[in-house]
Each structure stands twice: as C-alpha cells, then as structure tokens.
Design an enzyme around this catalytic site. Sequence first.
Site, PDB file in Angstrom:
ATOM      1  N   HIS A 130       0.864  -1.185   0.000  1.00 42.48           N
ATOM      2  CA  HIS A 130       0.000   0.000   0.000  1.00 42.48           C
ATOM      3  C   HIS A 130       0.898   1.231   0.000  1.00 42.48           C
ATOM      4  CE1 HIS A 130      -2.753   2.961   1.825  1.00 42.48           C
ATOM      5  NE2 HIS A 130      -3.741   2.185   1.411  1.00 42.48           N
ATOM      6  N   ASP A 207       2.440  -4.851   7.757  1.00 43.38           N
ATOM      7  CA  ASP A 207       1.289  -3.956   7.652  1.00 43.38           C
ATOM      8  C   ASP A 207       0.042  -4.825   7.772  1.00 43.38           C
ATOM      9  OD1 ASP A 207      -0.924  -2.672   6.643  1.00 43.38           O
ATOM     10  OD2 ASP A 207       0.112  -1.759   4.949  1.00 43.38           O
ATOM     11  N   GLN A 210      -5.247  -4.963   6.788  1.00 37.38           N
ATOM     12  CA  GLN A 210      -6.341  -5.833   6.316  1.00 37.38           C
ATOM     13  C   GLN A 210      -6.313  -7.193   7.013  1.00 37.38           C
ATOM     14  OE1 GLN A 210      -8.666  -4.695   4.351  1.00 37.38           O
ATOM     15  NE2 GLN A 210      -7.706  -2.850   3.529  1.00 37.38           N
ATOM     16  N   LYS A 233     -10.977  -0.112  10.466  1.00 38.03           N
ATOM     17  CA  LYS A 233     -11.250  -1.248   9.578  1.00 38.03           C
ATOM     18  C   LYS A 233     -11.706  -2.472  10.370  1.00 38.03           C
ATOM     19  CE  LYS A 233      -7.660   0.128   6.276  1.00 38.03           C
ATOM     20  NZ  LYS A 233      -8.390   0.763   5.189  1.00 38.03           N
ATOM     21  N   CYS A 373      -4.851   2.748  -3.596  1.00 34.72           N
ATOM     22  CA  CYS A 373      -3.545   3.156  -3.030  1.00 34.72           C
ATOM     23  C   CYS A 373      -2.468   2.110  -3.300  1.00 34.72           C
ATOM     24  CB  CYS A 373      -3.647   3.446  -1.532  1.00 34.72           C
ATOM     25  SG  CYS A 373      -4.761   4.781  -1.147  1.00 34.72           S
TER      26      CYS A 373
HETATM   27  N1  C6P Z   1      -6.557   0.820   2.760  1.00 32.26           N
HETATM   28  C1  C6P Z   1      -8.420   0.619   1.262  1.00 32.26           C
HETATM   29  O1  C6P Z   1      -9.509   0.967   0.804  1.00 32.26           O
HETATM   30  P1  C6P Z   1      -5.066   3.978   6.991  1.00 32.26           P
HETATM   31  O2  C6P Z   1      -5.642   4.809   5.892  1.00 32.26           O
HETATM   32  O3  C6P Z   1      -3.811   4.581   7.547  1.00 32.26           O
HETATM   33  O4  C6P Z   1      -6.063   3.605   8.029  1.00 32.26           O
HETATM   34  O5  C6P Z   1      -4.655   2.584   6.341  1.00 32.26           O
HETATM   35  C2  C6P Z   1      -3.678   2.583   5.334  1.00 32.26           C
HETATM   36  C3  C6P Z   1      -3.532   1.208   4.773  1.00 32.26           C
HETATM   37  C4  C6P Z   1      -2.332   0.550   4.928  1.00 32.26           C
HETATM   38  N2  C6P Z   1      -2.163  -0.698   4.508  1.00 32.26           N
HETATM   39  C5  C6P Z   1      -3.150  -1.386   3.916  1.00 32.26           C
HETATM   40  C6  C6P Z   1      -2.920  -2.799   3.498  1.00 32.26           C
HETATM   41  C7  C6P Z   1      -4.386  -0.778   3.724  1.00 32.26           C
HETATM   42  O6  C6P Z   1      -5.367  -1.460   3.140  1.00 32.26           O
HETATM   43  C8  C6P Z   1      -4.580   0.553   4.139  1.00 32.26           C
HETATM   44  C9  C6P Z   1      -5.867   1.265   3.878  1.00 32.26           C
HETATM   45  C10 C6P Z   1      -7.820   1.410   2.402  1.00 32.26           C
HETATM   46  O7  C6P Z   1      -7.820  -0.354   0.816  1.00 32.26           O
HETATM   47  C11 C6P Z   1      -7.733   2.867   2.081  1.00 32.26           C
HETATM   48  S1  C6P Z   1      -6.630   3.189   0.755  1.00 32.26           S
END
Ligand code: C6P
Length: 415
Positions: A130, A207, A210, A233, A373
């Site tokens: 990401h 990371d 998910q 999430k 992203c």
């Molecule tokens: N993915 C998606 O729709 P934040 O925005 O900081 O809470 O999470 C960032 C992030 C980092 N790693 C992974 C694997 C992610 O999926 C995400 C967030 C969202 O897929 C928003 S782009």
Amino acid sequence: MGLQKSDAFDVERIREDFPILEREVNDGQQVVYLDNGATTQKPNQVIDAMSEYYRTYNANVHRGIHQLSQEASIAYEEAHDTVADFIGADGREEVVFTKNTTEAENLVAYAWGLNELGPGDEVVLTEMEHHASLVTWQQIGRKTGADVKFIPVTDNGYLDMAAARDLVTDDTEMVSAVHVSNTLGTINPAEELADLAHDHDAYVFLDGAQAVPTRPVDVKDLDADFYAFSGHKMVGPTGIGCLYGKKEILEEMEPYLYGGDMIRKVTFEETTWNDLPWKFEAGTPNIAEAIGLAVAVEYLEDIGMSNVQRHEERLAGYALERMAELDDIEVYGPTDARDRGGLVSFNLDGVHAHDLASIMNDHGVAIRAGDHCTQPLHDKLGIAASARASFYIYNTTDEIDALLEAVDDARQLFA
Ligand code: C6P
C-alpha cells in the site's frame, strides 16, 4: 456486551448491532455495504461507549488529579491492555496508539529509519505494498541514501519467495510487507518473511491493516518486530490505530513527535523521555477513539476471530465461484479463497471500474473503484483501476448476489 460465542455468525443477529445497515440510499434501497476494506461500519456498542465517555467522564488523560481525568486515564490506558491481549503483545509497553496504519508506518520510518539507515543499506518491500508503506520508505530512502527494493508478485498474485531469498541480504536493514494485500487479497507468508529478515539481522515490519480485522493475529507467533493496523477497519472508530513494536526495539528508538506527555523531565537544556508507550504518544491523544477501539476489540473477541476468518473465507469463496462463471470478469489475486482475505478486486470487460461502481451505487451497492492506493501494483497488472468488493462480519451471500445483479446491469448498459 452483545454476542456470545455460541451465536457467532448468526449474521442477522450481528446486523442488528449496526444501525447504518438499515440505511436506505438511492430512492429507498437498503444499502449493501461492500467497502469494508476502506472502512467498516460501527456497532452500537462502540458508538455508545464513545458517547458515554463524552457524556460522563470526558477529561484529558495523564494531566489531572481530579476524578474525571483519573477515569479517562484508566480507560485510555486499559485500552492499550485490551489491544495488547488481542494481538498477543507482552503488554501495553508494546502498543503505541497512532492515528492509523499510515502514521504507524511513518513513525517507524522517521524514528528508526532516518536515524539508522544510510548509503549501502537496503529496505526490502513487496510489489503489493500500500502507498502507506511504499511512499514512506521510498522517501526515507531518498533522505538517507538507502536503496529500496521490491519482492515481485507472481502472475497468480503471490509473493515470489525465491526472489525474496535473493533480494534480502546482509545489507538489508528492514523488510516491510503487507500481511494481507488490500488489492489482491493475498495472505502473505508473514512468518517466512520474518525468518528471512532475521536470518540477515534485519527487522520485519508487517502492515496488518487488512489482516488484524479479518483473522487471528499473534505478533509473537509471527515474530514481527513491528506490526501496524487501523481501528476503523475493525468496527472501531476512525482516528485510532496501533503500532506494535518489540519492547527492546521501542526502548532504543528515538521519539517521533515531541511535546507534552512523552517527556519525563524537561529543563531549558535537555529532556528525558517518558516510559513506553507514552514516549511515542505526544500531546493529547484520541481518547474517545481509544475507548471505542477497545470496545471494538471486545466485540470481535466475543464473535471469535477464527469465526470472522471463516466467514470472510466463505464470502470470498462464494464471490470467486460466482465470478469464475462469468467470462467477461477478470479477478486479480489468488483463485483459492483460503489464500486470501475477504475481498475481491476485479474488472468487467469494456466497463471502467468507476462506471461499474457508479452503477453499483444505483443499486444501493457500495464498493470501491480506483487504484486502492496501490498504483505501482496496478501498473504491473496493466490496469489503471479495478473495482473491489470487500466483505465483513455483517455481509451475506445475498449481498454478493446483489453485487452480481448490478454487474449484469452494467453489462447490458455498456453492451
Ligand atoms: N486501505 C483501502 O480501501 P489507513 O488509511 O492509515 O487507516 O490505512 C492505510 C492502509 C495501509 N495498509 C493497507 C494494506 C491498507 O489497506 C490501508 C488502507 C484502504 O484499501 C484505504 S486506501
């Protein structure tokens, strides 16, 4: 609190906890919410806990000796314990609250990377990162002169671990990998990546944005040095996320943000730092959000994370099966639902993902369309965008049928 383990995956019962699922959109259609990878909906339990904090014990933490501040401080600190238990950390010292996964990535990149990396050092990422990790380490590479390399993704959506074994060398200082891809859904071999990094005296950062919402995660079993995820999430509020770090590493690291609460003693000449985790939590934190996150964790624990995982697998399996019957749909990532999280990215021939999402919206179906992203991964796949349906505990196979009806509609409109 609502659910007992015995009635786990009575989806209808779970749905009752989420008032927004009653919402009607687009002229009276009940919303079908399949954009959980972006953010999940929140149950009454979380909403009520945050409201109760504001109504009955709102105060700043760690600053007052009055009762309200004491109550708020205890709830805030105990939220760290709840999260620590949930991910198998040794205690609150290893759990730093951040705004989200992105901030956790930046915390380590700035506090550790800027200080420790230099020319000749290497950071190894994956092609399915990401932007939260990819852009962050790319910039730290530019600032420090460290090289950033990428473990390739195979044509069927897995990490090429043979290539990884060549890429990770004694020059590698950090391996940073997404645990579950938000685009391909792939569950990466986190333990193997950790072993590989450690064989070369490098750290591993996983990371888990998910992963933590969708399956049991134990940071000690994975032997992660750092692990990050976001509360929003996993039925928790926005504005709160977590960086897990091994205590001995966090102790060695410089703080990322300076200011109140992260200090022990300040003079005009110098400052010493507070204990973990407060050393990394400068300023007034997101108190209501931390309290909400703890209740979200308890909510998921009541259901049982293995049950969550099974439900996700079942929904992803159903979606993959139905989509495999359609010649004009291309699905990205592993074809075996057991190798992936509960999300499916796809394209319908001749229809731009944004148009597809818009037609879905006409049907009351909320999905995400775009690059999620992961622009470099989309470049590699040779596509500008994809549509993505991502499932959670309150979703049903009927809702996947609704998604596919909207696909039929799109096909007819664009034929
Ligand atoms: N993915 C998606 O729709 P934040 O925005 O900081 O809470 O999470 C960032 C992030 C980092 N790693 C992974 C694997 C992610 O999926 C995400 C967030 C969202 O897929 C928003 S782009």
